[in-house]
Design an enzyme around this catalytic site. Structure first.
Site, PDB file in Angstrom:
ATOM      1  N   THR A 220       6.213   2.962   3.981  1.00  0.00           N
ATOM      2  CA  THR A 220       6.199   1.757   4.825  1.00  0.00           C
ATOM      3  C   THR A 220       4.783   1.320   5.182  1.00  0.00           C
ATOM      4  OG1 THR A 220       6.194   3.044   6.854  1.00  0.00           O
ATOM      5  CG2 THR A 220       8.359   2.524   5.906  1.00  0.00           C
TER       6      THR A 220
ATOM      7  N   ASP B 118      -8.961   7.515  -1.430  1.00  0.00           N
ATOM      8  CA  ASP B 118      -8.385   8.085  -0.210  1.00  0.00           C
ATOM      9  C   ASP B 118      -9.454   8.889   0.520  1.00  0.00           C
ATOM     10  OD1 ASP B 118      -5.217   9.081   0.751  1.00  0.00           O
ATOM     11  OD2 ASP B 118      -7.019  10.021   1.573  1.00  0.00           O
TER      12      ASP B 118
HETATM   13  C1  PRP Z   1      -6.260   6.523   6.211  1.00  0.00           C
HETATM   14  C2  PRP Z   1      -7.505   6.094   6.956  1.00  0.00           C
HETATM   15  C3  PRP Z   1      -6.933   5.336   8.134  1.00  0.00           C
HETATM   16  C4  PRP Z   1      -5.728   4.696   7.519  1.00  0.00           C
HETATM   17  C5  PRP Z   1      -6.056   3.257   7.240  1.00  0.00           C
HETATM   18  O1  PRP Z   1      -5.686   7.607   6.796  1.00  0.00           O
HETATM   19  O2  PRP Z   1      -8.324   7.162   7.320  1.00  0.00           O
HETATM   20  O3  PRP Z   1      -6.584   6.145   9.218  1.00  0.00           O
HETATM   21  O4  PRP Z   1      -5.449   5.362   6.292  1.00  0.00           O
HETATM   22  O5  PRP Z   1      -4.942   2.590   6.800  1.00  0.00           O
HETATM   23  P1  PRP Z   1      -4.264   1.403   7.623  1.00  0.00           P
HETATM   24  O6  PRP Z   1      -5.361   0.533   8.086  1.00  0.00           O
HETATM   25  O7  PRP Z   1      -3.379   0.750   6.598  1.00  0.00           O
HETATM   26  O8  PRP Z   1      -3.468   2.000   8.748  1.00  0.00           O
HETATM   27  P2  PRP Z   1      -4.357   8.301   6.194  1.00  0.00           P
HETATM   28  O9  PRP Z   1      -3.144   7.677   6.795  1.00  0.00           O
HETATM   29  O10 PRP Z   1      -4.430   8.331   4.706  1.00  0.00           O
HETATM   30  O11 PRP Z   1      -4.404   9.734   6.815  1.00  0.00           O
HETATM   31  P3  PRP Z   1      -5.489  10.906   6.598  1.00  0.00           P
HETATM   32  O12 PRP Z   1      -6.751  10.474   7.308  1.00  0.00           O
HETATM   33  O13 PRP Z   1      -4.839  12.079   7.253  1.00  0.00           O
HETATM   34  O14 PRP Z   1      -5.716  11.098   5.129  1.00  0.00           O
HETATM   35  N1  URA Z   2      -6.743   4.837   3.502  1.00  0.00           N
HETATM   36  C1  URA Z   2      -7.687   5.316   2.653  1.00  0.00           C
HETATM   37  O1  URA Z   2      -8.093   6.485   2.759  1.00  0.00           O
HETATM   38  N2  URA Z   2      -8.160   4.501   1.699  1.00  0.00           N
HETATM   39  C2  URA Z   2      -7.732   3.239   1.554  1.00  0.00           C
HETATM   40  O2  URA Z   2      -8.225   2.538   0.644  1.00  0.00           O
HETATM   41  C3  URA Z   2      -6.758   2.755   2.438  1.00  0.00           C
HETATM   42  C4  URA Z   2      -6.280   3.579   3.406  1.00  0.00           C
END
Ligand code: PRP
Ligand code: URA
Length: 203
Positions: free
Chosen positions: A102, A194
């Site tokens: 989602t 990521d």
């Molecule tokens: C990533 C990033 C942000 C989020 C951004 O974290 O560090 O927190 O995605 O995406 P958004 O703007 O669409 O919400 P992720 O959810 O991958 O978690 P992680 O840091 O644990 O890898």
């Molecule tokens: N979170 C990440 O880590 N990378 C992206 O490009 C978007 C969300």
């Protein structure tokens, strides 16, 4: 941020051939350089000091104290760099992950300094993609009574900036780079991939 040092380091961060060690170091370095701009409006007060030559008025930071709040996990990668610049700042943590289907943020942890409502809060996360995670994190912090909040990201998508600006028009957003768009999986293009996985080697 158009500073050449920030742009140079960001390009190295984006490069898929950059090692995890270099990636971690560079993220902290860009976080430090960006924090320099984010804190540009901190208030100062004068105090008389004595140099080896004479008395003079020295300027010192006054008033508002800082809290840095990384959004887990990837926000952790920016904290050390910011604390190098502001060692007295307190650190709160908000745990959120994006549901891969989602893309909605799911909260799993929140621990903030007890006096957070009296502090200027800098929410940090390398990536601002849809903006869901940042908007949710800012929402939690506002519920604790904070009035002065800034958001700091390394790379943002225009969609994420718009989403956060609409949800929290009072929050200034500082980004090292504003990228082109999101792809169909919610990743920033060109982005860096990521951020959490590259920081912690989980993929
Ligand atoms: C990533 C990033 C942000 C989020 C951004 O974290 O560090 O927190 O995605 O995406 P958004 O703007 O669409 O919400 P992720 O959810 O991958 O978690 P992680 O840091 O644990 O890898
Ligand atoms: N979170 C990440 O880590 N990378 C992206 O490009 C978007 C969300």
């Amino acid at each position: 941020m158009d500073h050449p040092l920030i742009q140079h380091k960001l390009s190295m961060i984006r490069d898929e051939n950059t090692s995890a060690k270099d990636f971690r170091e560079l993220i902290n370095e860009v976080a430090l350089l960006t924090a320099y701009e984010v804190t540009r409006d901190l208030p100062l007060q004068s105090r008389t000091i004595k140099t080896p030559i004479c008395q003079t008025e020295g300027k010192f930071l006054s008033g508002r104290m800082i809290a840095v709040v990384p959004v887990l996990r990837a926000g952790l990668g920016m904290v050390e760099g910011i604390l190098t610049l502001m060692p007295a700042a307190k650190v709160g943590h908000i745990g959120l992950y994006r549901d891969p289907e989602t893309l909605e943020p799911v909260e799993y942890y929140c621990k903030l300094p007890v006096d957070i409502e009296q502090r200027e809060v800098i929410v940090v996360d390398p990536m601002l993609a849809t903006g869901g995670s940042a908007a949710a994190a800012i929402g939690f912090i506002k519920k604790r009574g904070c009035k002065r909040i800034k958001l700091m990201n390394l790379i943002a998508a225009p969609e994420g900036v718009k989403f956060v600006q609409e949800a929290h028009p009072d929050v200034d957003i500082f980004v090292a780079a504003l990228d082109e768009k999101l792809n169909e999986h919610g990743y920033i293009v060109p982005g860096l991939g990521d951020a959490g996985d590259r920081l912690f080697g989980t993929k």
